[in-house]
Write an enzyme that holds these catalytic residues in place. Structure first.
Site, PDB file in Angstrom:
ATOM      1  N   GLU A 237      25.312  96.785  12.691  1.00 52.24           N
ATOM      2  CA  GLU A 237      25.584  95.708  13.650  1.00 52.24           C
ATOM      3  C   GLU A 237      26.785  94.846  13.283  1.00 52.24           C
ATOM      4  O   GLU A 237      27.310  94.126  14.122  1.00 52.24           O
ATOM      5  CB  GLU A 237      24.331  94.833  13.823  1.00 52.24           C
TER       6      GLU A 237
ATOM      7  N   HIS B 256      24.292  98.297   7.418  1.00 53.33           N
ATOM      8  CA  HIS B 256      24.188  97.452   8.624  1.00 53.33           C
ATOM      9  C   HIS B 256      25.154  97.931   9.713  1.00 53.33           C
ATOM     10  O   HIS B 256      26.348  97.671   9.619  1.00 53.33           O
ATOM     11  CB  HIS B 256      24.502  95.999   8.268  1.00 53.33           C
TER      12      HIS B 256
ATOM     13  N   CYS C 271      18.194  98.546   6.753  1.00 53.43           N
ATOM     14  CA  CYS C 271      18.109  97.862   5.460  1.00 53.43           C
ATOM     15  C   CYS C 271      16.653  97.528   5.112  1.00 53.43           C
ATOM     16  O   CYS C 271      15.861  98.417   4.883  1.00 53.43           O
ATOM     17  CB  CYS C 271      19.001  96.623   5.476  1.00 53.43           C
ATOM     18  N   TYR C 272      16.261  96.244   5.120  1.00 56.01           N
ATOM     19  CA  TYR C 272      14.853  95.937   4.816  1.00 56.01           C
ATOM     20  C   TYR C 272      13.934  96.682   5.782  1.00 56.01           C
ATOM     21  O   TYR C 272      12.841  97.132   5.397  1.00 56.01           O
ATOM     22  CB  TYR C 272      14.585  94.426   4.911  1.00 56.01           C
TER      23      TYR C 272
ATOM     24  N   SER D 209      26.823  70.007  34.566  1.00 62.00           N
ATOM     25  CA  SER D 209      27.592  69.296  33.545  1.00 62.00           C
ATOM     26  C   SER D 209      29.067  69.629  33.666  1.00 62.00           C
ATOM     27  O   SER D 209      29.901  69.023  33.009  1.00 62.00           O
ATOM     28  CB  SER D 209      27.103  69.707  32.163  1.00 62.00           C
ATOM     29  N   GLY D 210      29.375  70.613  34.503  1.00 64.64           N
ATOM     30  CA  GLY D 210      30.757  71.062  34.591  1.00 64.64           C
ATOM     31  C   GLY D 210      31.025  72.222  33.651  1.00 64.64           C
ATOM     32  O   GLY D 210      32.072  72.849  33.695  1.00 64.64           O
ATOM     33  N   GLY D 211      30.071  72.531  32.784  1.00 64.51           N
ATOM     34  CA  GLY D 211      30.228  73.640  31.850  1.00 64.51           C
ATOM     35  C   GLY D 211      29.775  74.950  32.468  1.00 64.51           C
ATOM     36  O   GLY D 211      29.188  74.976  33.557  1.00 64.51           O
ATOM     37  N   VAL D 212      30.032  76.046  31.747  1.00 59.87           N
ATOM     38  CA  VAL D 212      29.759  77.363  32.322  1.00 59.87           C
ATOM     39  C   VAL D 212      28.254  77.612  32.488  1.00 59.87           C
ATOM     40  O   VAL D 212      27.820  78.170  33.506  1.00 59.87           O
ATOM     41  CB  VAL D 212      30.472  78.488  31.517  1.00 59.87           C
ATOM     42  N   ASP D 213      27.439  77.159  31.534  1.00 64.12           N
ATOM     43  CA  ASP D 213      26.010  77.481  31.614  1.00 64.12           C
ATOM     44  C   ASP D 213      25.355  76.858  32.850  1.00 64.12           C
ATOM     45  O   ASP D 213      24.689  77.552  33.625  1.00 64.12           O
ATOM     46  CB  ASP D 213      25.260  76.998  30.357  1.00 64.12           C
ATOM     47  N   SER D 214      25.561  75.552  33.026  1.00 62.44           N
ATOM     48  CA  SER D 214      24.890  74.909  34.153  1.00 62.44           C
ATOM     49  C   SER D 214      25.479  75.387  35.477  1.00 62.44           C
ATOM     50  O   SER D 214      24.777  75.471  36.484  1.00 62.44           O
ATOM     51  CB  SER D 214      24.942  73.386  34.043  1.00 62.44           C
TER      52      SER D 214
ATOM     53  N   GLY E 116      16.238  91.837   6.199  1.00 64.35           N
ATOM     54  CA  GLY E 116      15.543  90.601   5.839  1.00 64.35           C
ATOM     55  C   GLY E 116      15.645  90.361   4.350  1.00 64.35           C
ATOM     56  O   GLY E 116      15.998  91.268   3.598  1.00 64.35           O
TER      57      GLY E 116
ATOM     58  N   LYS F  98      26.019  83.711  25.030  1.00 61.29           N
ATOM     59  CA  LYS F  98      27.098  83.003  25.731  1.00 61.29           C
ATOM     60  C   LYS F  98      28.090  83.965  26.400  1.00 61.29           C
ATOM     61  O   LYS F  98      28.498  83.760  27.537  1.00 61.29           O
ATOM     62  CB  LYS F  98      27.844  82.115  24.733  1.00 61.29           C
TER      63      LYS F  98
END
Ligand code: XMP
Length: 522
Positions: free
Chosen positions: A180, A178, A91-92, A232-237, A64, A378
């Site tokens: 990550e 870090h 770190c912080y 919507s045709g997208g992967v999420d929906s 942070g 995602k």
């Protein structure tokens, strides 16, 4: 708000990231999940009661921007130190751990920023199990520990930090670097050692276990109610609809609204995939004329977004009213949206643009929300899609904005301009796919500018539009870099667009990153 049960704690245990406002907090959670351990990010002042149901088995204190000795500096809640669970301060996070447990932190003479060599001390810490005695790590700090709390000893050092890592017998560990970020090449092993060797996680959190848990919790939440969702045709929906279909079958109705702002062949392709792969109860509405009528003469991008959002709600409501009683709305909200809105220190304060998904619907229609992907990133949604058996073409589809091509046409949205953009976009997509780059790119598309310029074709003067090509690499759209596409590929795209798309005589390539630009042009 989602019910607590919708959380995907399939493995029944979790690693909690306590957020002190680092831009990397979400990345820590992501890396932890890559180790097969479920993880969530919570604000530093979250009470124990809020996270108890996640069955925490270890804490990670994020980095942070603060200094521990500033009056308003955020600190970890005391349960972090009192529950007897392993803690990893990064770190912080290490500095606040040292400070809160009675050590001393001070400004370092020199800021340590960038790569450093980390050397293990002569102690056998499981944190570094299987790693060589010296490893490169990424540092980014101005403060450092000058006196460790009682019971701690240094387990690693760098040239500038004699206490680059410390630990005590209660499995509390602090690291100044870090793990990550990709710049710490062995970072994942270090995190994995902490999780599997120190916290004793089993590492059983997988897309399959997520699906099992979600199916059960959707069934339980919905009971005999009825759910609607927008496709919507997208992967999420699509992943949301598939999960619901598997969990509750005909109690789901999916509504696919064609707003007339979609890409070439998109409707046909989406419907085909739906029919072939999913036995979803659904309806399709072609509302092209309604949307285009409303958009006539509108050039302001925010106004376009509002019009499209409102019209979508109207069409969706009308369609939903044909179904009868509806109790729930399922949405494809993802974890980065949740982190953005619950972060301790807000990372995006100003409204840059009004995103249009299905926002506004739940309040208006008095529906309860179901958000099965609320805790996923995602790439995890894509893994779940694959585990659900969705075709590759669907799972790896690049994101496409809700307001569609309307925000990729700068200026007035007309049928002619839409067609021009569709043709150019089709060429971009096909060439990118042929070059085998589609998956590596977060997004790649064409933009129609309102700019006309003089050109020469044959022996004639032309005065036609400029098309811009945008191709970016990104992890979660929060930041993005312009893709270094091969020149030959750019040449082919440009050539084809100018030759095949009537009304265009010039193609440019956007070489801006986000920030300061955004991914879309509008
Ligand atoms: P920007 O242009 O802000 O976009 O860098 C970030 C990501 O969000 C997508 N985007 C949207 N997605 N509804 C969506 O579902 C929207 O209204 C919307 N606007 C932008 C954009 O394509 C990129 O992936």
């Amino acid at each position: 708000m989602p019910t607590k049960e919708s959380r995907p704690k399939a493995a029944g245990e979790s690693a909690i990231v306590i957020d002190f406002g680092s831009q990397y907090s979400w990345l820590i959670a992501r890396r932890i999940r890559e180790c097969g351990v479920y993880s969530e990010v919570v604000a530093h002042n979250t009470p124990w009661e809020k996270i108890e149901s996640l069955n925490p088995r270890g804490f990670i204190l994020s980095g942070g921007p603060a200094s521990v000795y500033e009056p308003d500096a955020p600190h970890a809640p005391m349960y972090v130190y009192e529950k007897g669970l392993p803690v990893l301060g990064i770190c912080y996070g290490m500095q606040t751990m040292a400070y809160q447990l009675g050590g001393k932190v001070a400004k370092a003479e020199k800021h340590e920023y960038g790569l450093a060599m980390l050397y293990k001390n002569q102690v056998d810490s499981p944190l570094f199990a299987g790693l060589p005695d010296a490893i490169p790590v990424w540092m980014s700090h101005g403060d450092r520990i000058v006196e460790m709390p009682e019971g701690f000893s240094s387990i690693a050092y760098t040239e500038n930090s004699p206490i680059a890592a410390m630990s005590n017998n209660q499995k509390m560990i602090g690291i100044q670097f870090h793990p990550e970020v990709v710049h710490t090449p062995q970072g994942k092993e270090i995190l994995s050692n902490f999780l599997l060797k120190i916290c004793d996680f089993k590492g059983t959190w997988t897309p399959e276990s997520f699906i099992d848990h979600q199916l059960a919790s959707i069934k339980q939440a919905v009971g005999d109610g009825h759910v609607i969702c927008a496709l919507s045709g997208g992967v999420d929906s699509t992943v949301v609809a598939t999960l619901l279909q598997k969990a509750i079958g005909d109690q789901l109705t999916a509504i696919y609204v064609n707003n007339g702002l979609l890409r070439r062949d998109e409707v046909e392709r989406t419907i085909k995939i739906m029919r072939k792969n999913l036995q979803i109860n659904g309806s399709y509405v072609d509302a092209t004329e309604r949307f285009l009528d409303q958009l006539k003469g509108i050039t302001d991008p925010e106004q376009k977004r509002h019009i499209i959002g409102n019209e979508f709600i109207k069409v969706f409501e009308e369609e939903a009213s044909k179904i009868g009683k509806v109790d729930f709305l399922a949405q494809g909200t993802l974890y980065p949206d949740v982190i953005e809105s619950t972060a301790t220190v807000s990372r995006t304060s100003a409204t840059i643009k009004t995103h249009h998904n299905v926002g506004g619907l739940p309040e208006k229609m008095k529906l309860k929300l179901i958000e099965p992907l609320r805790y996923l990133f995602k790439d995890e949604v894509r893994q779940v899609g694959t585990a659900l058996g969705l075709p590759e073409e669907m799972v790896w589809r690049q994101p496409f904005p809700g307001p569609g091509l309307a925000i990729r046409i700068i200026g007035d949205v007309t049928k002619d301009r839409l067609e021009m953009l569709r043709s150019a976009d089709w060429i971009v997509m096909n060439e990118i796919k042929k070059a085998g780059l589609y998956r590596q790119l977060w997004q790649s598309f064409a933009v129609l500018t309102p700019l006309k310029s003089v050109g020469v074709m044959g022996d004639y003067r032309t005065y036609k539009y400029v098309v811009a090509i945008r191709a970016v690499t990104s992890q979660d759209a929060m930041t993005a870099d312009w893709a270094r596409l091969p020149y030959d590929l750019l040449a082919r795209i440009s050539n084809r667009i100018v030759n095949e798309v009537e009304g265009v005589n010039r193609v440019v390539y956007d070489i801006s990153s986000k920030p300061p630009a955004t991914i879309e042009w509008e």
